[in-house]
Design a protein around this motif. Structure first.
Motif, short mmCIF file in Angstrom:
data_model
loop_
_atom_site.label_atom_id
_atom_site.label_comp_id
_atom_site.label_asym_id
_atom_site.label_seq_id
_atom_site.Cartn_x
_atom_site.Cartn_y
_atom_site.Cartn_z
N ILE A 124 -0.57 -0.82 -0.26
CA ILE A 124 -1.55 -0.39 0.49
C ILE A 124 -2.99 -1.21 0.16
CG2 ILE A 124 -2.88 1.85 1.09
CD1 ILE A 124 -0.20 2.14 2.02
N ARG A 125 -3.63 -1.35 1.24
CA ARG A 125 -4.74 -2.08 1.11
C ARG A 125 -6.03 -1.15 1.84
NH1 ARG A 125 -5.39 -8.19 3.14
NH2 ARG A 125 -7.52 -8.66 2.75
N ASP A 126 -6.38 -0.36 1.30
CA ASP A 126 -7.30 0.70 2.08
C ASP A 126 -8.59 0.31 1.90
OD1 ASP A 126 -8.37 2.72 3.07
OD2 ASP A 126 -8.21 4.09 1.23
N ASN A 127 -8.99 -0.64 1.11
CA ASN A 127 -10.40 -1.18 0.68
C ASN A 127 -10.98 -1.72 1.80
OD1 ASN A 127 -8.33 -2.91 0.64
ND2 ASN A 127 -9.02 -4.10 -1.01
N PRO A 128 -11.77 -2.55 1.50
CA PRO A 128 -12.89 -3.19 2.53
C PRO A 128 -12.05 -3.87 3.72
CG PRO A 128 -13.01 -4.42 0.51
CD PRO A 128 -12.36 -3.08 0.10
N LYS A 129 -11.97 -3.37 4.64
CA LYS A 129 -11.03 -3.98 5.69
C LYS A 129 -11.73 -5.58 6.27
CE LYS A 129 -8.39 -1.38 5.46
NZ LYS A 129 -8.45 0.00 5.21
N ILE B 248 -2.36 6.73 5.48
CA ILE B 248 -3.53 6.25 4.85
C ILE B 248 -4.85 7.10 5.07
CG2 ILE B 248 -4.83 4.12 4.57
CD1 ILE B 248 -2.53 2.32 4.94
N VAL B 249 -4.95 7.28 6.28
CA VAL B 249 -6.23 7.90 6.68
C VAL B 249 -5.89 9.39 6.33
CG1 VAL B 249 -7.11 9.06 9.03
CG2 VAL B 249 -6.23 6.82 9.10
#
Lengths: 129, 129, 129, 129
Positions: free
Chosen positions: B75-80, B25-26
């Motif tokens: 994947i949930r890359d968005n606003p953590k 992800i990073v």
DNA sequence: GTGGTCTAGACCACT
DNA sequence: GTGGTCTAGACCACG
């Protein structure tokens, strides 16, 4: 040398003990050659098992942080053993996973660097106990 | 997404899997919304058990890194959103023990900072596999 | 009748569908005798599988919320079937576990009651779509 | 602490176990710091598998209800700290669907409020077992 | 004796 | 075909 052990923690006691001793060294609360409390004494002081203290001491000897002689264990500060590539590699790996964990949570390199500086300053601030 | 797992490692498989996914992800090898391989598929791909993959996936959901719906994991890359104080505290503690370990070996804050920068650069270098 | 379905949710689609239909009834957006979209039509509208819509409709018939005839399904509002003791029991159990979860998190009965009143007011506020 | 588990229930064993433990806390049948039966002991007591108990315990740790140390699990009744907005949101959603289900069956807000008060009173009535 | 990890295989719910 | 639950049994780490 004040060793802060948290019984209610998920991290193993021997590991906590190891870092606390290293912390005392880094903070210069103990000097090269100083002898450590005996295994039995420290164990009863901290209310933990002899085996646990023993394990921590022995691992610290392996890491080159302590020296063992007939009389017991002593601090082995300055003349550090040479940094094996393994040790460096292990540290770098820990650092990488730490950074990955930070980044994936939305933190930046700057954030973590700032923390690192703060922590380093606290470690340099000599405190006696 | 290439996941590098070492069977002969002291760190548990599910943890390795978690960091590998976070790393992907990073490194932006996967994007927000991408769906992950099914638990069973990935398990057989990596030669590990379904439950091990399942554990990793579920922990990542709790960390807010993955999302789960009826059809699988994405994947949930968005606003953590909310970085809990606990999470920050845990990261800082890991950083402190890491620095202590480094300093006691004779390394300086500069050394570790330099490493951190290198690692961060590698993580920013997008690589597809 | 606007039915809000979240594809990215852990709660099963057929359950979401059921509550959305019930919500429309409670909000009086549909009246007794109104007919519902056909299974196929609704399925394609919401982008879900026919079986899923079918399951929701049939369960609602069992609950006495919908009626089924040759022409399809219709709303069955006022003449509700008598509340079986099972249904009441099930509701009470759900309420109990909800309260336990709230209390153990430090919330009070007053907090949850206040929420309940807010929610009830929103449900009474008739909205057409 | 008496834990009532129904093997023939639709709700998973680990969830039942979780609510039963929370219930014991709310009813003050256990106090802060009390240690829980070992995973394996409780499992054999309740006639279920070790892993099922383990899952329940671990989820309770995540919810902040239990604490874990090297010697096992303990009750953590004390300052729960940060109620996440997610947790509050999840509770409100559960409450909404519960109210919808009640209203569509012809029950009123007063009915359910009355139940809630009864249940809360029962939970406050300390019972030792 | 405590929990943690991993494997294997079965059955069920949802789409 | 997706994940979820449960069981069973083995091996390891910690104290």
């Amino acid at each position: 040398m004040y060793l802060e052990i948290e019984t209610n923690s998920a991290t193993p006691l021997y590991l906590q003990l190891m870092t606390q001793i290293k912390k005392a060294i880094v903070k210069k609360q103990v000097d090269n050659g100083d002898s450590l409390p005996s295994v039995r004494a420290l164990a009863s002081d901290l209310g933990m098992n002899m085996h646990t203290v023993n394990k921590a001491y022995n691992l610290l000897v392996e890491e080159g942080v302590l020296a063992k002689n007939q009389m017991g264990y002593t601090i082995r500060d300055n003349p550090k053993v040479d940094l094996t590539t393994e040790m460096v590699g292990a540290l770098k790996e820990r650092l990488e996973t730490l950074l990955i964990d930070a980044f994936v949570q939305g933190l930046s390199l700057e954030d973590t660097s700032k923390w690192a500086i703060e922590i380093a300053q606290q470690l340099n601030r000599k405190e006696n106990t």
